[in-house]
Write a protein that holds these residues in place. Sequence first.
Motif, mmCIF file in Angstrom:
data_model
loop_
_atom_site.group_PDB
_atom_site.id
_atom_site.type_symbol
_atom_site.label_atom_id
_atom_site.label_comp_id
_atom_site.label_asym_id
_atom_site.label_seq_id
_atom_site.Cartn_x
_atom_site.Cartn_y
_atom_site.Cartn_z
ATOM 1 N N ALA A 1 -2.172 5.941 6.705
ATOM 2 C CA ALA A 1 -2.374 6.174 5.149
ATOM 3 C C ALA A 1 -1.067 5.944 4.815
ATOM 4 O O ALA A 1 -0.320 5.437 5.361
ATOM 5 N N TYR B 1 -4.559 14.368 12.766
ATOM 6 C CA TYR B 1 -5.626 15.667 12.168
ATOM 7 C C TYR B 1 -6.053 16.270 13.293
ATOM 8 O O TYR B 1 -6.254 16.006 14.230
ATOM 9 N N ASP C 1 -9.742 19.253 9.904
ATOM 10 C CA ASP C 1 -9.379 18.934 8.523
ATOM 11 C C ASP C 1 -7.858 19.063 8.175
ATOM 12 O O ASP C 1 -7.353 18.780 7.155
ATOM 13 N N VAL D 1 -3.926 18.365 8.532
ATOM 14 C CA VAL D 1 -2.933 17.346 9.151
ATOM 15 C C VAL D 1 -1.803 18.274 9.715
ATOM 16 O O VAL D 1 -1.050 19.094 8.990
ATOM 17 N N LYS E 1 -0.676 17.601 3.344
ATOM 18 C CA LYS E 1 -1.975 17.705 2.871
ATOM 19 C C LYS E 1 -2.760 16.317 2.805
ATOM 20 O O LYS E 1 -1.871 15.454 2.201
ATOM 21 N N THR E 2 -4.111 16.273 2.764
ATOM 22 C CA THR E 2 -4.640 15.027 2.701
ATOM 23 C C THR E 2 -4.749 14.520 1.393
ATOM 24 O O THR E 2 -4.667 13.222 1.009
ATOM 25 N N TRP F 1 -2.117 11.669 0.413
ATOM 26 C CA TRP F 1 -2.136 10.384 0.778
ATOM 27 C C TRP F 1 -3.347 9.597 0.386
ATOM 28 O O TRP F 1 -4.403 10.309 0.088
ATOM 29 N N ILE G 1 -6.180 7.518 2.236
ATOM 30 C CA ILE G 1 -6.392 7.098 3.684
ATOM 31 C C ILE G 1 -6.862 5.721 3.742
ATOM 32 O O ILE G 1 -7.657 5.124 3.007
#
Length: 369
Positions: free
Chosen positions: A245, A260, A263, A265, A292-293, A296, A298
């Motif tokens: 990412a 991960y 869900d 990180v 946190k997703t 980023w 991905i």
Amino acid sequence: METTAPQLFKITFDGIEIEVPPGTTIMQAARKIAEADPTKMHLAPPAMCYYEPLKGSGGKCRACLVKVSAGSAKDPRPMPKLVPSCITTVQDGMIVENTTNEAVVETRKGIVEFLLLNHPLDCPVCDQAGECHLQDFAFEHGRVQTRYEEDRRTFEKQDIGPYVQLHMTRCILCYRCVFTADQITNKRVHGVMNRGDHAEISTYIEKAIDNDFSGNVIDVCPVGALTDKTYRFKNRVWFTKPVDAHCDCEKCSGKVTLWYRGDEVIRVTARKNEWGEVKEFICNTCRFERKKTSDWTIEGPMKVARYSVIMANKYRADLKKPEFGLKVAASQYKQIDDSRPFVTDNSTIRELSKENNAKANQRSLAENN
């Protein structure tokens, strides 16, 4: 004006010829062979202290010793002793023996023993397990049993910053963390204290490592001596899913690997190449604060090029048997009869399980009767 082609040196490494520029080390030449043909990754000498992105690293652990059976075309005499491949430059016509030389193989067994003299066998509780270069080195080149019976030196765990914990008992004094702090920060506050068997990595008067790039010492450590306090004991690395990412960051490139668990990180690290070396160092903001997703962009699953247990993650259905591991186990223990088919289809696995259970029941009935 005509331009002359740069001079190249031709060397032979374990019977394989390659041409490299002057100034190339034997280690770098071996890695070029492996990069050109991934099936020859095992030819590259192991490295515990050498780290190509760090200037001055190498020459300390002696894990990469090789035999130079011919110094050069002009002087084909062999070098009298094994030489460290990470700091020995090639010469035109040089012939190098690595895995094909018995003296090299036996010497590496001794190097493993020396590295493990004071190293605790706590892999089951070490966060570095699965990514540990010493684990790989010991498995590939070490002896089956230890001969060491004396007391090992031990140290108390030490917090050397808000994010980093030092477990000096595991340290092999590779100096990578010292070079990293020297070359990417302006405020190195840790180093090697004392001498000989009393040498240890420490900070000056318990001073904390606190700068924007201090977390990179975790990535360069080949063992579990420097660990991420935000990740300690959270998960085994082979149960995680690593993805590449990036983000817009003012301090660093922002190119990372996210690890991960479901869900969530649970860890952020710098990206590494096939030799386990960091490509671009990242800042502490990216490493510790962006978990946190949504922080980023991905790019996709990380390509695991380095031989590691992380390769067992189910990104591919055509996984192959670990031939190297089977050969080592067969040579060191007893002959293994592994003629069973290696399948990934669930229905086939269930049928084989039923068949094996039926055979086990028949054997049990026969023994009872």
